[in-house]
Design a protein around this motif. Structure first.
Motif, PDB file in Angstrom:
ATOM      1  N   GLY A   1       0.789  -1.226   0.000  1.00  0.00           N
ATOM      2  CA  GLY A   1       0.000   0.000   0.000  1.00  0.00           C
ATOM      3  C   GLY A   1       0.820   1.274   0.000  1.00  0.00           C
TER       4      GLY A   1
ATOM      5  N   CYS B   1      -4.519   8.482  -2.147  1.00  0.00           N
ATOM      6  CA  CYS B   1      -5.074   7.549  -1.154  1.00  0.00           C
ATOM      7  C   CYS B   1      -6.564   7.278  -1.353  1.00  0.00           C
ATOM      8  CB  CYS B   1      -4.786   8.053   0.261  1.00  0.00           C
ATOM      9  SG  CYS B   1      -3.036   7.907   0.703  1.00  0.00           S
ATOM     10  N   GLN B   2      -7.173   7.893  -2.360  1.00  0.00           N
ATOM     11  CA  GLN B   2      -8.570   7.553  -2.681  1.00  0.00           C
ATOM     12  C   GLN B   2      -8.653   6.155  -3.286  1.00  0.00           C
ATOM     13  OE1 GLN B   2     -10.377   9.633  -6.235  1.00  0.00           O
ATOM     14  NE2 GLN B   2      -8.330  10.560  -6.314  1.00  0.00           N
ATOM     15  N   PHE B   3      -7.513   5.646  -3.793  1.00  0.00           N
ATOM     16  CA  PHE B   3      -7.489   4.307  -4.388  1.00  0.00           C
ATOM     17  C   PHE B   3      -7.233   3.267  -3.299  1.00  0.00           C
ATOM     18  CE2 PHE B   3      -5.910   7.152  -7.819  1.00  0.00           C
ATOM     19  CZ  PHE B   3      -7.028   7.061  -8.625  1.00  0.00           C
ATOM     20  N   SER B   4      -7.949   2.168  -3.367  1.00  0.00           N
ATOM     21  CA  SER B   4      -7.868   1.136  -2.329  1.00  0.00           C
ATOM     22  C   SER B   4      -6.480   0.497  -2.225  1.00  0.00           C
ATOM     23  CB  SER B   4      -8.922   0.056  -2.583  1.00  0.00           C
ATOM     24  OG  SER B   4      -8.699  -0.549  -3.844  1.00  0.00           O
ATOM     25  N   THR B   5      -5.689   0.588  -3.281  1.00  0.00           N
ATOM     26  CA  THR B   5      -4.355  -0.031  -3.270  1.00  0.00           C
ATOM     27  C   THR B   5      -3.291   0.867  -2.640  1.00  0.00           C
ATOM     28  OG1 THR B   5      -4.010   0.816  -5.511  1.00  0.00           O
ATOM     29  CG2 THR B   5      -4.792  -1.462  -5.319  1.00  0.00           C
TER      30      THR B   5
ATOM     31  N   ASP C   1      -2.190   3.323   0.625  1.00  0.00           N
ATOM     32  CA  ASP C   1      -2.444   3.755   2.000  1.00  0.00           C
ATOM     33  C   ASP C   1      -1.573   4.941   2.393  1.00  0.00           C
ATOM     34  OD1 ASP C   1      -4.279   1.627   2.430  1.00  0.00           O
ATOM     35  OD2 ASP C   1      -2.597   0.265   2.801  1.00  0.00           O
TER      36      ASP C   1
ATOM     37  N   SER D   1      -0.084   9.912   4.903  1.00  0.00           N
ATOM     38  CA  SER D   1      -1.361   9.359   4.446  1.00  0.00           C
ATOM     39  C   SER D   1      -2.354  10.504   4.267  1.00  0.00           C
ATOM     40  CB  SER D   1      -1.884   8.312   5.427  1.00  0.00           C
ATOM     41  OG  SER D   1      -1.927   8.841   6.734  1.00  0.00           O
TER      42      SER D   1
END
Length: 197
Positions: free
Chosen positions: A133, A164-168, A170, A195
């Motif tokens: 992440g 960080c809007q993407f799930s992959t 962090d 983050s």
């Protein structure tokens, strides 16, 4: 004797006529017919081609691919650079979605109410998303030309919030010209990844 010559001449003419199929010349007629066919065939072929072209224009080709798009949220500074505001943008869904989104962020806002968080001339050199992440962003040296801690913080937060809007993703770590950095402009500590806020 003259009668014999006339009879022989007549027999020769009759024999020639019989051998070639009669006194009229069917070979010439046949050739004429073939010539007509040759002239007709291209016209028929043109009509067939016109029909095919019509059908092609009415049908969607089988290799036609409809590009998928995705809505992303980008973060830009307010005109007085006091805060970050979000802006929705629809982009083409591509394999390197993080890279495409960062390029859109660097390109700047569409709304005249917002301003870019990047110093002029800043470009994305590389982006690498790890399995754990962590996303590593490599920016050009122009990113160092922030004027104060507030501008540097806006840039860092805009990048982290956007990615960080993407799930992959962090956390985000930063590099400048391929070198790991603990600060971009010297104002904000980046020794640890950041983050989204």
């Amino acid at each position: 004797m003259a009668k014999k010559i006339i009879v022989i001449f007549t027999l020769i003419v009759l024999t020639i006529c019989i051998l070639i199929g009669g006194c009229s010349n069917p070979v010439e007629e046949e050739l004429k017919t073939w010539k007509e066919l040759v002239n007709i065939l291209p016209k028929e072929k043109e009509k067939e081609n016109e029909k095919e072209n019509e059908n092609e224009s009415n049908n969607i080709p089988t290799d036609f691919v409809i590009e998928e798009s995705i809505d992303v949220t980008l973060y830009f500074a307010t005109s007085d650079k006091s805060d970050l505001k979000s802006e929705k943008r629809t982009i083409t869904k591509v394999e390197g979605l993080g890279r495409k989104t960062m390029e859109e962020l660097i390109e700047g806002p569409q709304s005249p109410e917002y301003v870019s968080v990047f110093p002029s001339g800043t470009s994305l050199l590389d982006i690498n998303v790890k399995e754990d992440g962590l996303c590593i962003i490599d920016l050009s040296s122009e990113a160092r030309f922030v004027n104060n801690a507030n501008e540097e913080m806006l840039m860092i937060s805009a990048i982290a919030n956007t990615l960080c809007q993407f799930s992959t993703i962090d956390e985000v770590a930063f590099m400048i010209e391929g070198e790991s950095v603990s600060a971009i402009g010297g104002f904000v500590d980046l020794s640890e990844p950041v983050s989204a806020e």
